[in-house]
Design a protein around this motif. Sequence first.
Motif, PDB file in Angstrom:
ATOM      1  N   LYS A  82       0.831  -1.207   0.000  1.00 32.80           N
ATOM      2  CA  LYS A  82       0.000   0.000   0.000  1.00 32.80           C
ATOM      3  C   LYS A  82       0.869   1.262   0.000  1.00 32.80           C
ATOM      4  CE  LYS A  82      -3.688   2.353   2.434  1.00 32.80           C
ATOM      5  NZ  LYS A  82      -4.533   2.432   3.600  1.00 32.80           N
ATOM      6  N   GLN A  83       1.908   1.252   0.805  1.00 31.32           N
ATOM      7  CA  GLN A  83       2.811   2.404   0.848  1.00 31.32           C
ATOM      8  C   GLN A  83       3.523   2.577  -0.488  1.00 31.32           C
ATOM      9  OE1 GLN A  83       5.049   0.987   4.195  1.00 31.32           O
ATOM     10  NE2 GLN A  83       4.083   2.419   5.620  1.00 31.32           N
ATOM     11  N   ALA A  84       3.930   1.473  -1.086  1.00 32.72           N
ATOM     12  CA  ALA A  84       4.594   1.542  -2.391  1.00 32.72           C
ATOM     13  C   ALA A  84       3.656   2.128  -3.435  1.00 32.72           C
ATOM     14  CB  ALA A  84       5.081   0.161  -2.814  1.00 32.72           C
ATOM     15  N   ASP A  85       2.376   1.795  -3.347  1.00 34.43           N
ATOM     16  CA  ASP A  85       1.383   2.354  -4.261  1.00 34.43           C
ATOM     17  C   ASP A  85       1.277   3.868  -4.073  1.00 34.43           C
ATOM     18  OD1 ASP A  85      -0.810   2.100  -6.216  1.00 34.43           O
ATOM     19  OD2 ASP A  85      -2.085   2.660  -4.506  1.00 34.43           O
ATOM     20  N   THR A  86       1.297   4.312  -2.823  1.00 38.69           N
ATOM     21  CA  THR A  86       1.244   5.752  -2.541  1.00 38.69           C
ATOM     22  C   THR A  86       2.470   6.450  -3.112  1.00 38.69           C
ATOM     23  OG1 THR A  86      -0.054   5.381  -0.537  1.00 38.69           O
ATOM     24  CG2 THR A  86       1.115   7.490  -0.695  1.00 38.69           C
ATOM     25  N   VAL A  87       3.647   5.888  -2.906  1.00 35.45           N
ATOM     26  CA  VAL A  87       4.880   6.477  -3.444  1.00 35.45           C
ATOM     27  C   VAL A  87       4.824   6.506  -4.969  1.00 35.45           C
ATOM     28  CG1 VAL A  87       7.384   6.167  -3.664  1.00 35.45           C
ATOM     29  CG2 VAL A  87       6.282   5.952  -1.429  1.00 35.45           C
ATOM     30  N   ASP A  88       4.314   5.451  -5.574  1.00 38.09           N
ATOM     31  CA  ASP A  88       4.179   5.405  -7.025  1.00 38.09           C
ATOM     32  C   ASP A  88       3.249   6.521  -7.509  1.00 38.09           C
ATOM     33  OD1 ASP A  88       4.795   4.044  -9.535  1.00 38.09           O
ATOM     34  OD2 ASP A  88       2.665   3.473  -9.538  1.00 38.09           O
ATOM     35  N   LYS A  89       2.129   6.725  -6.828  1.00 42.40           N
ATOM     36  CA  LYS A  89       1.208   7.810  -7.188  1.00 42.40           C
ATOM     37  C   LYS A  89       1.902   9.164  -7.085  1.00 42.40           C
ATOM     38  CE  LYS A  89      -3.074   5.594  -5.685  1.00 42.40           C
ATOM     39  NZ  LYS A  89      -4.132   5.610  -4.648  1.00 42.40           N
ATOM     40  N   LEU A  90       2.676   9.342  -6.021  1.00 42.15           N
ATOM     41  CA  LEU A  90       3.367  10.620  -5.823  1.00 42.15           C
ATOM     42  C   LEU A  90       4.417  10.867  -6.899  1.00 42.15           C
ATOM     43  CD1 LEU A  90       3.699  10.487  -1.940  1.00 42.15           C
ATOM     44  CD2 LEU A  90       2.441  12.233  -3.242  1.00 42.15           C
ATOM     45  N   THR A  91       5.171   9.847  -7.274  1.00 47.54           N
ATOM     46  CA  THR A  91       6.207  10.054  -8.293  1.00 47.54           C
ATOM     47  C   THR A  91       5.576  10.338  -9.659  1.00 47.54           C
ATOM     48  OG1 THR A  91       6.463   7.655  -8.620  1.00 47.54           O
ATOM     49  CG2 THR A  91       8.009   8.745  -7.096  1.00 47.54           C
ATOM     50  N   LYS A  92       4.476   9.665  -9.965  1.00 46.70           N
ATOM     51  CA  LYS A  92       3.778   9.934 -11.239  1.00 46.70           C
ATOM     52  C   LYS A  92       3.181  11.335 -11.236  1.00 46.70           C
ATOM     53  CE  LYS A  92       2.909   5.166 -12.438  1.00 46.70           C
ATOM     54  NZ  LYS A  92       1.992   4.040 -12.417  1.00 46.70           N
ATOM     55  N   ALA A  93       2.582  11.723 -10.120  1.00 45.84           N
ATOM     56  CA  ALA A  93       2.003  13.060 -10.014  1.00 45.84           C
ATOM     57  C   ALA A  93       3.086  14.131 -10.100  1.00 45.84           C
ATOM     58  CB  ALA A  93       1.220  13.194  -8.708  1.00 45.84           C
ATOM     59  N   ALA A  94       4.257  13.849  -9.557  1.00 46.56           N
ATOM     60  CA  ALA A  94       5.363  14.824  -9.618  1.00 46.56           C
ATOM     61  C   ALA A  94       5.724  15.139 -11.067  1.00 46.56           C
ATOM     62  CB  ALA A  94       6.579  14.288  -8.875  1.00 46.56           C
ATOM     63  N   VAL A  95       5.751  14.133 -11.921  1.00 51.77           N
ATOM     64  CA  VAL A  95       6.071  14.353 -13.340  1.00 51.77           C
ATOM     65  C   VAL A  95       5.002  15.237 -13.980  1.00 51.77           C
ATOM     66  CG1 VAL A  95       6.411  13.223 -15.572  1.00 51.77           C
ATOM     67  CG2 VAL A  95       7.400  12.211 -13.502  1.00 51.77           C
ATOM     68  N   GLU A  96       3.746  14.979 -13.656  1.00 50.95           N
ATOM     69  CA  GLU A  96       2.641  15.790 -14.196  1.00 50.95           C
ATOM     70  C   GLU A  96       2.736  17.239 -13.724  1.00 50.95           C
ATOM     71  OE1 GLU A  96      -0.968  13.833 -12.983  1.00 50.95           O
ATOM     72  OE2 GLU A  96      -0.348  11.936 -13.914  1.00 50.95           O
ATOM     73  N   VAL A  97       2.969  17.425 -12.426  1.00 53.19           N
ATOM     74  CA  VAL A  97       3.052  18.784 -11.874  1.00 53.19           C
ATOM     75  C   VAL A  97       4.263  19.518 -12.455  1.00 53.19           C
ATOM     76  CG1 VAL A  97       3.372  20.135  -9.752  1.00 53.19           C
ATOM     77  CG2 VAL A  97       1.755  18.216  -9.784  1.00 53.19           C
ATOM     78  N   LEU A  98       5.383  18.819 -12.587  1.00 56.22           N
ATOM     79  CA  LEU A  98       6.569  19.442 -13.185  1.00 56.22           C
ATOM     80  C   LEU A  98       6.293  19.932 -14.603  1.00 56.22           C
ATOM     81  CD1 LEU A  98       9.522  17.159 -12.098  1.00 56.22           C
ATOM     82  CD2 LEU A  98       9.400  19.639 -11.811  1.00 56.22           C
ATOM     83  N   ALA A  99       5.617  19.125 -15.387  1.00 62.17           N
ATOM     84  CA  ALA A  99       5.308  19.504 -16.768  1.00 62.17           C
ATOM     85  C   ALA A  99       4.449  20.760 -16.814  1.00 62.17           C
ATOM     86  CB  ALA A  99       4.617  18.346 -17.490  1.00 62.17           C
ATOM     87  N   ARG A 100       3.585  20.908 -15.837  1.00 61.35           N
ATOM     88  CA  ARG A 100       2.655  22.028 -15.802  1.00 61.35           C
ATOM     89  C   ARG A 100       3.248  23.272 -15.129  1.00 61.35           C
ATOM     90  NH1 ARG A 100      -1.142  19.426 -13.173  1.00 61.35           N
ATOM     91  NH2 ARG A 100      -0.722  20.355 -11.145  1.00 61.35           N
ATOM     92  N   GLU A 101       3.971  23.067 -14.018  1.00 59.04           N
ATOM     93  CA  GLU A 101       4.400  24.186 -13.172  1.00 59.04           C
ATOM     94  C   GLU A 101       5.895  24.494 -13.233  1.00 59.04           C
ATOM     95  OE1 GLU A 101       2.199  25.972 -11.512  1.00 59.04           O
ATOM     96  OE2 GLU A 101       0.518  24.640 -11.975  1.00 59.04           O
ATOM     97  N   GLY A 102       6.674  23.558 -13.736  1.00 60.11           N
ATOM     98  CA  GLY A 102       8.122  23.715 -13.681  1.00 60.11           C
ATOM     99  C   GLY A 102       8.624  23.402 -12.287  1.00 60.11           C
ATOM    100  N   PHE A 103       9.938  23.241 -12.160  1.00 59.86           N
ATOM    101  CA  PHE A 103      10.515  22.878 -10.875  1.00 59.86           C
ATOM    102  C   PHE A 103      10.359  24.000  -9.858  1.00 59.86           C
ATOM    103  CE2 PHE A 103      14.315  22.007  -8.116  1.00 59.86           C
ATOM    104  CZ  PHE A 103      13.815  20.845  -7.539  1.00 59.86           C
TER     105      PHE A 103
END
Length: 192
Positions: A19-40
Amino acid sequence: MSESESIILEATRRRLTEKQADTVDKLTKAAVEVLAREGFAGMTIRMVAAAAGVGTATAYTYFSSKEHLVAEVFWRRLLASSAPVSDDPDPTIRVIAELRNIAMLVADEQELSGAVTSALLGCDPDVAHLRARIGMEIRKRLVRALGPDADRDVVESLELVYAGALVRAGMGYASYSEIADRIEKSALLILK
C-alpha cells in the motif's frame, strides 16, 4: 521477489508495504505531471500530493523535499531502464550505449530533465542517499560494460564526463540529445 523489484519498493527512508509503495508510485507519477505544468520552481509537495490524491502530510512521510521526490523519480527511471543495453563484444560500444541510455532517461521531458539536475545537486540528506545509489548503479553499469578488467581511472573519467554533461544540459547549454552526443564523443576520447 527479485532484487530489482525489492529495490523499487524501497524508499529512501524505509522499506514499504504494498500500500505504501502504491502511494509512493502515485506521488512520483504526479510529480512528473506537476513538473510539466508548473516547472521545478513552481512545484510544491502540496501540489504533488493533491494531484496524487493523498494528503500533504502523507507525502512528507515519504519525501522530505521536492528535490528528494524528483531524485526518486530519476532513481526509479534508472532502475526501470534496461541494462545491459548492448551485448556487443566491443566494450567501447557497450559503454557508449550505457551512457546514451542513461543520458536519455529524461531527455524528452524538458521540465523533468532540468528538475533532475537541480534536485541531484541538492543538499537534502535523502537526496544525498539517492545520489549515492544512482552513482553506484551508473558505476556498476559502466564496469559491466567495460568488462572484468575495467580500469578504475577510466570508470571515474567516464563518470565525470557523464555528470558534467548532465549539469551542462541542466543549465540549458544544450539539449539532452545533444549532450548524449557530446558524452559519446568524450567517452570515445577516453576509451581510445
